[in-house]
Write a protein that holds these residues in place. Structure first.
Motif, short mmCIF file in Angstrom:
data_model
loop_
_atom_site.label_atom_id
_atom_site.label_comp_id
_atom_site.label_asym_id
_atom_site.label_seq_id
_atom_site.Cartn_x
_atom_site.Cartn_y
_atom_site.Cartn_z
N ALA A 237 0.83 -1.21 0.00
CA ALA A 237 0.00 0.00 0.00
C ALA A 237 0.86 1.25 0.00
N CYS A 238 1.86 1.29 0.85
CA CYS A 238 2.75 2.46 0.92
C CYS A 238 3.70 2.51 -0.27
N ARG A 239 4.00 1.35 -0.86
CA ARG A 239 4.88 1.31 -2.03
C ARG A 239 4.24 2.00 -3.23
N THR A 240 2.96 1.73 -3.43
CA THR A 240 2.31 2.15 -4.67
C THR A 240 1.49 3.44 -4.54
N ALA A 241 1.12 3.83 -3.34
CA ALA A 241 0.27 5.01 -3.17
C ALA A 241 1.04 6.28 -3.51
N ALA A 242 0.38 7.20 -4.18
CA ALA A 242 1.02 8.47 -4.52
C ALA A 242 1.38 9.26 -3.27
N ASN A 243 0.62 9.08 -2.21
CA ASN A 243 0.89 9.78 -0.95
C ASN A 243 1.49 8.86 0.10
N GLY A 244 2.12 7.79 -0.33
CA GLY A 244 2.72 6.85 0.62
C GLY A 244 3.80 7.48 1.48
N ALA A 245 4.69 8.27 0.86
CA ALA A 245 5.77 8.92 1.61
C ALA A 245 5.20 9.94 2.61
N GLU A 246 4.16 10.65 2.22
CA GLU A 246 3.53 11.60 3.15
C GLU A 246 2.96 10.87 4.37
N PHE A 247 2.37 9.70 4.12
CA PHE A 247 1.81 8.93 5.23
C PHE A 247 2.92 8.46 6.17
N ILE A 248 4.05 8.05 5.63
CA ILE A 248 5.17 7.61 6.47
C ILE A 248 5.64 8.76 7.36
N ASP A 249 5.69 9.97 6.81
CA ASP A 249 6.07 11.14 7.61
C ASP A 249 5.05 11.40 8.71
N ARG A 250 3.78 11.22 8.41
CA ARG A 250 2.74 11.43 9.42
C ARG A 250 2.88 10.41 10.55
N VAL A 251 3.18 9.17 10.20
CA VAL A 251 3.36 8.13 11.23
C VAL A 251 4.51 8.51 12.16
N GLU A 252 5.60 9.04 11.61
CA GLU A 252 6.73 9.43 12.45
C GLU A 252 6.36 10.57 13.38
N ARG A 253 5.58 11.52 12.87
CA ARG A 253 5.18 12.66 13.71
C ARG A 253 4.21 12.25 14.81
N GLU A 254 3.21 11.47 14.47
CA GLU A 254 2.12 11.21 15.40
C GLU A 254 2.32 9.96 16.24
N ALA A 255 2.98 8.95 15.70
CA ALA A 255 3.17 7.71 16.46
C ALA A 255 4.60 7.53 16.93
N GLY A 256 5.51 8.35 16.41
CA GLY A 256 6.90 8.23 16.84
C GLY A 256 7.61 7.02 16.27
N LEU A 257 7.14 6.47 15.16
CA LEU A 257 7.74 5.30 14.54
C LEU A 257 8.21 5.66 13.13
#
Length: 471
Positions: free
Chosen positions: A220-240
């Protein structure tokens, strides 16, 4: 590799402070040979009660003899059941139950008989030493897999060589890839669900002193156009900090996680992992030799950009007629025909030493239906062998059910009712290319592969164990 998670304010917690609780059946244990603590705790509790009873003063005439007789009777019952009898009054416990004779004091020896020199104590084997090491003193490893459909976490400590023991686990269906095949982007509700699940995982990791961890995201994160944005959000909000892995790495990790299910007399295996957004297939040849890492024997692999979520969204998952099901099978078969390396095991496929090995919710679900389980039980499913006719019957049974009947089955439920037939279609396409009368079911996958590789690379299984300590 050092811990890949950027967890804020990491603090160590005493062992046992984070209670093992699994949110989804089948996710709480991993690995072949994973042991649990329950039996040892109960045994310790029984022995403690026995010691307290023996220490109580005896009041009244004849009560001491009655208590002694009762204790002997209880020990005899334990021996018959094969349980260990804990020795008292100077007697030494004997492995396998029973009780050694009380040691004779030196004064009772004959005058001309020198006391026997104690010989060297037998060294316990590595497995026994591993059991003696308190869990709190063992290094802790963690693996997180954020897929198109599920978010899964395993936290484990090393056990015997090649094995580990799970001390914490988490699994939740988040459907991160919902709507991805149509829009090409991760939807806001799907990302919200995934972030909330990842916050739970982050809390679990903060509560332990993790030596190494690997936190991955897949299709899902590999192919989504906003996959990288989601990864950044996870780091900000979940600390991972999640790592988006490529398809080849995903296939290798799936193989690493299932190595113990490929028996020594096997010549070849086609391992497949039917995911939510992609399906990984690895052809494994161990006919000539076999090294400890099964992934070293992959002779060909492919990753199909189709999984249960994407296929169900394109063809429909709630109402699936036989015509729709046949169309789904043909869609996957067309993709497999384009796989150039599919014939690399042609010299083995017809051998009785060849079989399929499936690691996914599809095959574990079919196994649960096959066993007619009242509730899913990983211990009965993981490692189960199914013959070709049994697989045929289960696919036909599920295909004959309507949506509500699939929901009502305890091994399918509402979360998988609209996805299971898409998974069956992928399975049928795979079986058509590599026909085999034997299918082994694996309730394990990427997380177990990550843990196996982390522990092997760290060298925890190569270190010597002395006096219950790892060096």
């Amino acid at each position: 590799m050092r811990c890949a998670c950027s967890v804020r304010k990491v603090r160590a917690a005493p062992e046992g402070s984070c209670k093992v609780k699994d949110r989804e059946p089948g996710a709480d244990a991993s690995d072949a040979g994973v042991s649990r603590d329950g039996s040892s705790r109960h045994s310790a509790g029984r022995s403690q009660k026995g010691r307290e009873a023996a220490a109580r003063p005896v009041n009244g005439h004849g009560q001491g003899d009655a208590a002694q007789h009762k204790t002997k009777t209880r020990k005899r019952r334990k021996r018959r059941r094969g349980r260990k009898v804990f020795a008292r009054d100077g007697a030494q416990p004997v492995a396998g139950g029973g009780q050694a004779e009380t040691a004779i004091p030196p004064a009772a020896l004959k005058p001309n008989m020198p006391p026997a020199k104690p010989g060297p104590a037998p060294r316990p084997d590595q497995a026994e030493l591993a059991r003696r090491v308190p869990t709190a003193e063992l290094p802790v490893f963690a693996a997180l897999d954020l897929g198109t459909n599920n978010c899964r976490l395993l936290v484990a400590v090393p056990g015997r060589p090649g094995q580990f023991r799970v001390i914490d686990a988490f699994s939740r269906i988040v459907r991160l890839g919902e709507g991805l095949s149509a829009s090409g982007r991760l939807g806001q509700p799907a990302m919200d669900r995934a972030v909330e699940a990842l916050k739970v995982c982050s809390d679990k990791l903060r509560n332990r002193k993790i030596r190494q961890a690997r936190l991955i995201a897949t299709e899902a994160c590999r192919t989504a156009a906003n996959g990288a944005e989601f990864i950044d959000r996870v780091e900000r909000e979940a600390g991972l900090k999640l790592e988006i892995i490529d398809r080849q790495t995903e296939a290798r990790l799936a193989v690493s996680g299932c190595g113990s299910l490929v028996e020594r007399d096997t010549d070849g295996v086609v391992l497949f992992d039917i995911g939510g957004g992609s399906s990984e297939i690895a052809l494994i040849d161990v006919s000539r030799h076999r090294s400890p890492r099964l992934a070293n024997h992959i002779v060909s692999w492919t990753s199909l950009p189709v999984g249960v979520v994407s296929l169900a969204e394109r063809f429909g998952g709630r109402t699936v007629t036989r015509e729709i099901f046949a169309a789904m099978v043909e869609d996957v078969a067309t993709r497999l025909r384009a796989f150039d390396g599919r014939d690399r095991l042609s010299h083995i496929v017809s051998s009785p030493k060849f079989h399929l090995l499936g690691t996914s919710g599809t095959v574990t679900t079919l196994a649960g239906v096959h066993l007619e389980l009242d509730r899913y039980d990983r211990r009965r499913v993981d490692g189960l062998w199914m013959d070709g006719s049994s697989v045929d019957r289960m696919v036909e049974k599920v295909l004959g059910w309507d949506f509500q009947q699939r929901v009502a089955n305890p091994c399918i439920g509402a979360d998988r009712a609209d996805l299971v037939l898409a998974g069956c279609a992928i399975l049928e396409a795979i079986r058509a290319v590599w026909p085999s009368e034997r299918l082994r079911v694996a309730d394990r996958g990427l997380r177990e592969g990550i843990l196996s590789e982390l522990m092997a690379d760290d060298g925890v299984w190569r270190r010597n164990w002395r006096n219950g300590q790892m060096r």
